[in-house]
Scaffold this motif. Sequence first.
Motif, short mmCIF file in Angstrom:
data_model
loop_
_atom_site.label_atom_id
_atom_site.label_comp_id
_atom_site.label_asym_id
_atom_site.label_seq_id
_atom_site.Cartn_x
_atom_site.Cartn_y
_atom_site.Cartn_z
N GLY A 68 12.42 5.20 -1.02
CA GLY A 68 11.25 5.20 -0.15
C GLY A 68 10.64 3.86 0.16
N ALA A 69 9.32 3.85 0.17
CA ALA A 69 8.56 2.66 0.53
C ALA A 69 8.82 1.50 -0.43
CB ALA A 69 7.06 2.98 0.56
N HIS A 70 9.03 1.81 -1.71
CA HIS A 70 9.27 0.74 -2.67
C HIS A 70 10.59 0.04 -2.39
CE1 HIS A 70 10.02 -1.42 -6.41
NE2 HIS A 70 8.70 -1.52 -6.45
N ILE A 91 0.83 -1.22 0.00
CA ILE A 91 0.00 0.00 0.00
C ILE A 91 0.86 1.27 0.00
CG2 ILE A 91 -1.68 1.34 1.33
CD1 ILE A 91 -2.99 -1.43 2.01
N PRO A 92 1.85 1.39 0.89
CA PRO A 92 2.71 2.58 0.81
C PRO A 92 3.50 2.67 -0.51
CG PRO A 92 2.96 1.52 2.94
CD PRO A 92 2.15 0.60 2.09
N SER A 93 3.91 1.52 -1.05
CA SER A 93 4.64 1.53 -2.33
C SER A 93 3.76 2.04 -3.45
CB SER A 93 5.13 0.12 -2.67
OG SER A 93 6.09 -0.31 -1.75
N ARG A 144 1.10 4.01 -3.13
CA ARG A 144 0.88 5.45 -2.91
C ARG A 144 2.08 6.27 -3.37
NH1 ARG A 144 -2.00 4.72 2.82
NH2 ARG A 144 -4.08 4.27 2.04
N GLN A 145 3.27 5.73 -3.11
CA GLN A 145 4.49 6.41 -3.56
C GLN A 145 4.50 6.49 -5.09
OE1 GLN A 145 8.14 4.37 -2.57
NE2 GLN A 145 9.39 5.81 -3.71
#
Length: 109
Positions: free
Chosen positions: A67-69, A24-26, A28-29
């Motif tokens: 980042g998140a990815h 989910i954060p990936s 959104r990023q």
Amino acid sequence: MYISLTGLKPNGFLSYIRFWFLAIPSFRQAQTAEGNLHCDVKKVKEYQCTITAWESREMMLQYLRSGAHLKAMKAFKQIATGPTYGYESETIPTWEEAYVLLTEKGKMH
């Protein structure tokens, strides 16, 4: 434009929970990443799939390595398996086209 396709299958129930915690954060990023033109996610058969389109491969790689990815990639081997495939195109594939490309040309991880 550069098209990036992923099809990931979590390795079990606990991996499924961890997968979503990271996915989910990936996603959104990706939606807000510089150079992103299109971002979509869908379950296709046994895989959680994404289609992203980027202004260039270099811009996709900037997203991929940050980042998140980046955090999700570091955990990938413990939580999921599946193919990825990237290529240059003038059009964004349909989900059916994307799944065929993933299964026929994708690199399994």
